[in-house]
Design a protein around this motif. Structure first.
Motif, PDB file in Angstrom:
ATOM      1  N   THR B 101      40.931  56.794  28.594  1.00  0.00           N
ATOM      2  CA  THR B 101      40.393  57.776  29.545  1.00  0.00           C
ATOM      3  C   THR B 101      40.045  59.076  28.828  1.00  0.00           C
ATOM      4  O   THR B 101      39.006  59.696  29.088  1.00  0.00           O
ATOM      5  CB  THR B 101      41.433  58.043  30.656  1.00  0.00           C
ATOM      6  N   VAL B 102      40.924  59.494  27.917  1.00  0.00           N
ATOM      7  CA  VAL B 102      40.671  60.724  27.165  1.00  0.00           C
ATOM      8  C   VAL B 102      39.454  60.538  26.255  1.00  0.00           C
ATOM      9  O   VAL B 102      38.587  61.410  26.176  1.00  0.00           O
ATOM     10  CB  VAL B 102      41.923  61.142  26.360  1.00  0.00           C
ATOM     11  N   ARG B 103      39.403  59.406  25.578  1.00  0.00           N
ATOM     12  CA  ARG B 103      38.261  59.139  24.698  1.00  0.00           C
ATOM     13  C   ARG B 103      36.935  59.269  25.465  1.00  0.00           C
ATOM     14  O   ARG B 103      36.011  59.958  25.039  1.00  0.00           O
ATOM     15  CB  ARG B 103      38.387  57.732  24.125  1.00  0.00           C
ATOM     16  N   ASN B 104      36.856  58.587  26.610  1.00  0.00           N
ATOM     17  CA  ASN B 104      35.618  58.577  27.381  1.00  0.00           C
ATOM     18  C   ASN B 104      35.287  59.953  27.951  1.00  0.00           C
ATOM     19  O   ASN B 104      34.136  60.396  27.911  1.00  0.00           O
ATOM     20  CB  ASN B 104      35.714  57.575  28.533  1.00  0.00           C
ATOM     21  N   ASN B 105      36.286  60.617  28.495  1.00  0.00           N
ATOM     22  CA  ASN B 105      36.001  61.844  29.243  1.00  0.00           C
ATOM     23  C   ASN B 105      36.018  63.100  28.381  1.00  0.00           C
ATOM     24  O   ASN B 105      35.223  64.013  28.615  1.00  0.00           O
ATOM     25  CB  ASN B 105      36.954  61.952  30.433  1.00  0.00           C
ATOM     26  N   ALA B 106      36.898  63.155  27.368  1.00  0.00           N
ATOM     27  CA  ALA B 106      36.823  64.269  26.424  1.00  0.00           C
ATOM     28  C   ALA B 106      35.520  64.157  25.642  1.00  0.00           C
ATOM     29  O   ALA B 106      34.838  65.155  25.379  1.00  0.00           O
ATOM     30  CB  ALA B 106      38.025  64.268  25.485  1.00  0.00           C
ATOM     31  N   GLY B 107      35.152  62.926  25.304  1.00  0.00           N
ATOM     32  CA  GLY B 107      33.870  62.706  24.634  1.00  0.00           C
ATOM     33  C   GLY B 107      32.712  63.144  25.512  1.00  0.00           C
ATOM     34  O   GLY B 107      31.804  63.859  25.076  1.00  0.00           O
ATOM     35  N   GLY B 108      32.753  62.739  26.776  1.00  0.00           N
ATOM     36  CA  GLY B 108      31.692  63.118  27.716  1.00  0.00           C
ATOM     37  C   GLY B 108      31.612  64.624  27.897  1.00  0.00           C
ATOM     38  O   GLY B 108      30.519  65.201  27.960  1.00  0.00           O
ATOM     39  N   HIS B 109      32.770  65.286  27.958  1.00  0.00           N
ATOM     40  CA  HIS B 109      32.801  66.744  28.120  1.00  0.00           C
ATOM     41  C   HIS B 109      32.205  67.430  26.886  1.00  0.00           C
ATOM     42  O   HIS B 109      31.355  68.316  26.991  1.00  0.00           O
ATOM     43  CB  HIS B 109      34.249  67.185  28.374  1.00  0.00           C
ATOM     44  N   ALA B 110      32.619  66.988  25.704  1.00  0.00           N
ATOM     45  CA  ALA B 110      32.114  67.598  24.464  1.00  0.00           C
ATOM     46  C   ALA B 110      30.619  67.353  24.290  1.00  0.00           C
ATOM     47  O   ALA B 110      29.851  68.276  23.999  1.00  0.00           O
ATOM     48  CB  ALA B 110      32.883  67.048  23.262  1.00  0.00           C
ATOM     49  N   ASN B 111      30.210  66.115  24.495  1.00  0.00           N
ATOM     50  CA  ASN B 111      28.794  65.785  24.288  1.00  0.00           C
ATOM     51  C   ASN B 111      27.885  66.568  25.231  1.00  0.00           C
ATOM     52  O   ASN B 111      26.842  67.077  24.819  1.00  0.00           O
ATOM     53  CB  ASN B 111      28.572  64.280  24.487  1.00  0.00           C
TER      54      ASN B 111
END
Lengths: 205, 238
Positions: B101-111
């Motif tokens: 969940t962190v990978r997907n959403n922290a990634g989405g937030h950063a990108n």
């Protein structure tokens, strides 16, 4: 054998308002056509030329990503069009399907809940599935062009959760799209046909 | 906790509706991570990117990544206290229960935070050190654009095409699936384009190649020049 795009088994506006004419025009006429065209280019001269679609899908998995992606999506979409019909969905399932789903997944409602969750939980592009694995109906999800065939299972129902399936009609609301697919579009007779083939003789690939 | 958030969101929505505050006011949420407001109006990139796409992309998709990330870290105060780029660089150290969940959403937030920043009206052209680096590492601006477009077209399914930058200023063309980012390997992203279908479907439908081509019209090269300088100074975070 090269890939060919069959016409939709209903008119482009037959699934409205749950799936619009515009969505089906792009999805079938453009996206599926592109998988067929690209797949044929990659198939020509490859070791997979002349094999059945299922053989190309399972044989190219993990070995030839571009061919697998397009062959997988061709297989997925061929069935996807048949897994829907105007006036589909509902709660009455044909034949043994009702009992089998209740036995294996608890109830029809639980299956729907799990199926929606699988589709929503598939991060990015992919598919939600009902499949037969080891004699049982299971809910699965796969990314991009993958399907249950490459995970030792036989698909009997698939819902495309690539954004191109629902973005025109539902925008970011993927859950609403999957619920509408289950409630109003699923052609359970075709699901039963695939269930029988999957749980019966191996020849019915 | 959930009730508090709902109350706050409802209050923010009411204030936004009654006081005519900008759209993004309703998106403010509790939690360590927040949705950055768009630094321009949603219609500023018409016809290259339509206003409805900008609105849904920012207010719905990006907001969902922020909300999901806040929810994921709420029982993990040590993760919640970490800067976004550190979380991404240390995914392997994240608690297993929230890692994906962190990978997907922290990634989405950063990108997406990066994405809004590298676009802008009147963005100029690559100049100075940035221009020199593009010429040296990527074959020049025209070659970069054409290789970038090809790479973006080849991403099968959802993902990103990006240019990463090392601390000594070297540029590399990269692609990543879904919401992955070179930040996960400790690198820095100079700029990138979103090739998830939600980034372009309302205007371009299946024509991703046309979207990739048109996107260069909305790139903010001035900002990318600033990011390049920050990367070399070691101050570029996301």
């Amino acid at each position: 054998m090269s890939f060919t795009l069959p016409p939709l088994p209903y008119s482009h506006d037959a699934l409205a308002p749950y799936m619009s004419r515009e969505t089906l025009e792009y999805h079938h006429d453009k996206h599926h056509q592109a998988y067929v065209d690209t797949g044929n280019k990659l198939l020509a001269g490859s070791p997979f030329e002349g094999q059945s679609l299922e053989q190309v899908v399972t044989g190219s998995y993990g070995k030839n990503a571009p061919l697998f992606n397009n062959a997988g999506q061709h297989y997925n979409h061929l069935h996807f069009w048949k897994w829907m019909k105007p006036g589909g969905g509902g709660t009455k399932l044909p034949g043994d399907l009702q009992k089998k789903i209740t036995d294996d997944l608890g109830s029809f409602d639980k299956m729907k809940e799990e199926f929606v969750q699988a589709g929503v939980g598939q991060f990015g592009s992919g598919w939600a599935w009902l499949a037969v694995k080891d004699g049982k109906i299971v809910v699965m999800k796969t990314p991009n062009g993958e399907n249950p065939l490459v995970h030792g299972a036989k698909p009997i129902l698939g819902c495309d959760v690539w954004e191109h399936s629902y973005y025109i009609d539902y925008r970011n609301r993927r859950a609403d799209y999957i619920k509408a697919f289950l409630d109003h579009l699923v052609n359970w007779e075709y699901v039963e046909e695939m269930y029988k083939a999957a749980s019966g003789h191996k020849a019915a690939a | 906790m959930a009730l508090n958030r709902r109350t706050l969101l409802a209050a923010a929505a009411t204030i936004a509706a009654t006081a005519g505050l900008p759209r993004f006011a309703r998106a403010q949420a509790t939690g360590p991570f927040t949705l950055p407001p768009l630094p321009y109006a949603t219609n500023v990139f018409e016809p290259n990117i339509d206003a409805k796409t900008m609105e849904i992309h920012h207010d719905r998709h990006h907001q969902a990544y922020v909300t999901n990330l806040n929810n994921a870290v709420k029982d993990y105060p040590n993760v919640a206290a970490m800067p976004l780029q550190e979380i991404l660089a240390k995914l392997n150290e994240m608690p297993e229960a929230i890692r994906t969940t962190v990978r997907n959403n922290a990634g989405g937030h950063a990108n997406h935070s990066m994405f809004w920043e590298v676009m802008g009206p009147n963005g100029g052209e690559p100049e100075g050190e940035l221009f020199a680096a593009i010429t040296r590492d990527l074959g020049g601006v025209d070659t970069l654009k054409s290789r970038f477009n090809d790479a973006g077209l080849k991403v099968f399914g959802s993902g990103w095409v990006m240019v990463s930058v090392t601390p000594d200023g070297k540029l590399t063309l990269e692609t990543r699936p879904n919401q992955d980012t070179p930040i996960m390997e400790g690198k820095r992203v100079l700029f990138g384009n979103d090739v998830w279908e939600h980034a372009y479907y309302l205007t371009y439908q299946n024509r991703r190649a046309d979207y990739l081509k048109a996107w260069w019209n909305v790139v903010n090269w001035n900002k990318i020049g600033e990011r390049y300088a920050a990367a070399k100074a070691g101050t570029l975070a996301i």
